[in-house]
Design an enzyme around this catalytic site. Structure first.
Site, PDB file in Angstrom:
ATOM      1  N   GLY A 300      23.366 114.602 -23.280  1.00 27.20           N
ATOM      2  CA  GLY A 300      24.623 115.235 -22.880  1.00 27.20           C
ATOM      3  C   GLY A 300      24.302 116.563 -22.229  1.00 27.20           C
ATOM      4  O   GLY A 300      24.392 116.744 -21.018  1.00 27.20           O
ATOM      5  N   CYS A 369      41.751 137.677 -31.835  1.00 23.65           N
ATOM      6  CA  CYS A 369      41.802 138.615 -32.963  1.00 23.65           C
ATOM      7  C   CYS A 369      40.847 138.250 -34.086  1.00 23.65           C
ATOM      8  O   CYS A 369      41.266 138.012 -35.225  1.00 23.65           O
ATOM      9  CB  CYS A 369      43.226 138.709 -33.471  1.00 23.65           C
ATOM     10  N   GLU A 370      39.575 138.145 -33.781  1.00 23.37           N
ATOM     11  CA  GLU A 370      38.558 138.102 -34.828  1.00 23.37           C
ATOM     12  C   GLU A 370      37.220 138.514 -34.232  1.00 23.37           C
ATOM     13  O   GLU A 370      36.978 138.333 -33.039  1.00 23.37           O
ATOM     14  CB  GLU A 370      38.490 136.740 -35.518  1.00 23.37           C
TER      15      GLU A 370
HETATM   16  N1  LLP Z   1      23.909 111.099 -29.137  1.00 28.40           N
HETATM   17  C1  LLP Z   1      24.512 111.402 -30.304  1.00 28.40           C
HETATM   18  C2  LLP Z   1      24.675 110.360 -31.312  1.00 28.40           C
HETATM   19  C3  LLP Z   1      24.968 112.714 -30.531  1.00 28.40           C
HETATM   20  O1  LLP Z   1      25.553 113.021 -31.683  1.00 28.40           O
HETATM   21  C4  LLP Z   1      24.793 113.707 -29.522  1.00 28.40           C
HETATM   22  C5  LLP Z   1      25.266 115.083 -29.718  1.00 28.40           C
HETATM   23  C6  LLP Z   1      24.179 113.322 -28.318  1.00 28.40           C
HETATM   24  C7  LLP Z   1      23.732 112.021 -28.163  1.00 28.40           C
HETATM   25  C8  LLP Z   1      23.974 114.285 -27.191  1.00 28.40           C
HETATM   26  O2  LLP Z   1      23.130 115.331 -27.524  1.00 28.40           O
HETATM   27  P1  LLP Z   1      22.648 116.379 -26.413  1.00 28.40           P
HETATM   28  O3  LLP Z   1      21.783 115.643 -25.445  1.00 28.40           O
HETATM   29  O4  LLP Z   1      23.872 116.921 -25.765  1.00 28.40           O
HETATM   30  O5  LLP Z   1      21.900 117.410 -27.178  1.00 28.40           O
HETATM   31  N2  LLP Z   1      28.459 121.425 -29.905  1.00 28.40           N
HETATM   32  C9  LLP Z   1      27.041 121.652 -30.057  1.00 28.40           C
HETATM   33  C10 LLP Z   1      26.227 120.387 -29.786  1.00 28.40           C
HETATM   34  C11 LLP Z   1      26.630 119.214 -30.659  1.00 28.40           C
HETATM   35  C12 LLP Z   1      25.858 117.947 -30.345  1.00 28.40           C
HETATM   36  C13 LLP Z   1      26.464 116.772 -31.012  1.00 28.40           C
HETATM   37  N3  LLP Z   1      25.822 115.510 -30.791  1.00 28.40           N
HETATM   38  C14 LLP Z   1      26.617 122.794 -29.151  1.00 28.40           C
HETATM   39  O6  LLP Z   1      27.462 123.360 -28.454  1.00 28.40           O
HETATM   40  O7  LLP Z   1      25.442 123.186 -29.145  1.00 28.40           O
END
Ligand code: LLP
Length: 442
Positions: A300, A369-370
């Site tokens: 992602g 506001c935090e």
């Molecule tokens: N596959 C699964 C099963 C996942 O849970 C995730 C991400 C991905 C693929 C993709 O991972 P990536 O390539 O994006 O690292 N909100 C957090 C990141 C949460 C990731 C959740 N799972 C942040 O802003 O750092």
């Protein structure tokens, strides 16, 4: 003194020039200021207002192709399922589909979005630790390519729904390899104590059981150990454990055709060294090349993170005895990552004249506001006047998707830069929309 010590704390921060050197799609023009692929960001801020997310289609396309090329170069049979959760904008999903990527989804909503964007259901993988019966029904009725199963309990639900619908569920078991991804604790997913996946020691027995279920076809294994992973060693450790499992399953005569290697590849927010897609591809090849499996990845962040900036304007600069606070019109409700994970994002002025001025430390905050509404502390920035526009970098992943309307702040507008032009891809949410659907009690 406080300012001097803050500056020392952050002496290893990259300068504005260092940040742009690694992001060649962002360049200063002396007159027009910061350009994204030649388009002045000041013009977008003026016409669309701020805060506004701006995405480079060219960078996104380039990253899709670079990742596909790195996998192809290994000679492995490999697929990419884009992790929709990182950025589920329609324009993004449409581009991903045109580039031939599949999707990794984690909810009925993401599944519907991927299908609405024209992604073939066969190229969709459905992951997640808690899929409701309604969501599983939707996935099975849509004939998604693969469901990654995270527990024995979920396997039983899938088997029951598949037999009720008279379909065969193609499943992979998501295995928790008990490997520390050495990333932020909140985004680590592959340690035994994390909620994700099937315990390593339970995987063979559950796979064997799945193979006996009439409406279930186990096609392989999956794993995902975490996000923003900045070294290859955790991947290597996890994939080695998974390759051992594949051999164990085959020894029992069980068929394993697919190995889904998850996402997690990190990006250089502070210009820190991170592995390349070629490096990750080599680790995947090392672990699985002689096992005759189709491999897949689910990135992602790596695909979308660097493609977008969040434009924000300075509401005011507040000087206290200790600190220069730059108060922006963007806030934690727009980009939650600094508040949630203490994440570091580059912040650069849009005006070329501002970017050339001497820098001194500032704390960059939003109006919410935090105190967690802080984008950066002790950040070396030039003096910025009221209405000066800044770009918060690398905001394409886990940015707009994690926005809320906290403090009754509408969702920001979104713009798209392509071929030297820009357009709006999402209107700024109206204030009235904030109470849409609300009713007074009768
Ligand atoms: N596959 C699964 C099963 C996942 O849970 C995730 C991400 C991905 C693929 C993709 O991972 P990536 O390539 O994006 O690292 N909100 C957090 C990141 C949460 C990731 C959740 N799972 C942040 O802003 O750092």
């Amino acid at each position: 003194m406080a300012n001097a010590s803050a500056a020392l704390d952050h002496a290893d921060d990259p300068s504005i020039q260092d940040l742009l050197a690694l992001r060649p799609w962002l360049k200063y023009d002396v007159v027009d200021g910061l350009l994204m692929d030649g388009v002045p960001l000041a013009a977008i801020a003026r016409q669309a207002g701020t805060p506004t997310w701006v995405t480079s289609a060219a960078v996104l396309r380039g990253r899709c192709r670079a990742l596909a090329d790195a996998l192809a170069a290994t000679g492995l049979d490999a697929g990419i399922h884009y992790a929709v959760k990182a950025n589920d904008g329609r324009a993004v999903l449409d581009l991903m589909r045109r580039e031939g990527l599949g999707a990794d989804v984690v909810s009925g909503g993401e599944l519907r979005k991927a299908l609405a964007a024209g992604m073939p259901a066969a190229d969709v993988v459905y992951s997640g630790v808690g899929k409701s019966a309604a969501e599983l029904r939707l996935a099975l009725a849509s004939e998604v390519g693969q469901i990654n199963v995270e527990s024995a309990e979920e396997l039983a639900m899938i088997a029951a729904i598949a037999s009720e619908l008279g379909v065969t569920a193609r499943i992979a078991l998501r295995v928790n390899p008990d490997v520390d991804a050495e990333t932020n604790d909140k985004i680590s997913t592959g340690r035994a104590r994390d909620k994700f996946g099937i315990a390593y020691q339970d995987a063979v027995a559950l796979y064997r059981h799945a193979a006996t279920l009439p409406h279930v076809q186990p096609v392989g294994l999956a794993t995902h150990i975490g996000s923003q992973i900045t070294g290859l060693a955790p991947f290597r450790a996890a994939f080695d454990r998974l390759s051992t499992l594949i051999v164990a399953l085959r020894t029992e005569g069980l068929r394993v055709a697919v190995m889904d290697c998850g996402g997690g590849l990190g990006i250089p927010y502070r210009n820190e060294p991170v592995p390349t897609p070629a490096g990750l591809a080599a680790v995947i090849k090392g672990a699985f090349h002689n096992l005759d499996v189709r491999v897949a990845v689910e990135p992602g962040r790596w695909l979308v993170g660097p493609t977008s900036v969040l434009l924000a304007s300075v509401i005011l600069v507040k000087q206290t005895p200790a600190t220069r606070f730059i108060v922006l019109d963007a806030a934690m409700n727009d980009l939650a990552r600094p508040a949630m994970y203490d994440a570091w994002h580059g912040i650069v002025p849009v005006s070329a004249a501002d970017a050339a001025r001497p820098v001194f430390p500032a704390t960059v905050v939003g109006p919410v506001c935090e105190s967690s509404d802080t984008f950066a502390r002790g950040r070396a920035l030039p003096p910025l006047g009221q209405d000066a526009v800044v770009a918060i970098l690398d905001a394409g992943a886990y940015g707009r998707v994690m926005s809320s309307t906290y403090n009754a702040r509408p969702l920001a507008a979104e713009a798209w830069v392509d071929g030297g032009h820009w357009c709006l891809t999402r209107e700024r949410q109206t204030i009235e929309a904030l109470w849409d659907g609300e009713r007074l009690p009768t």
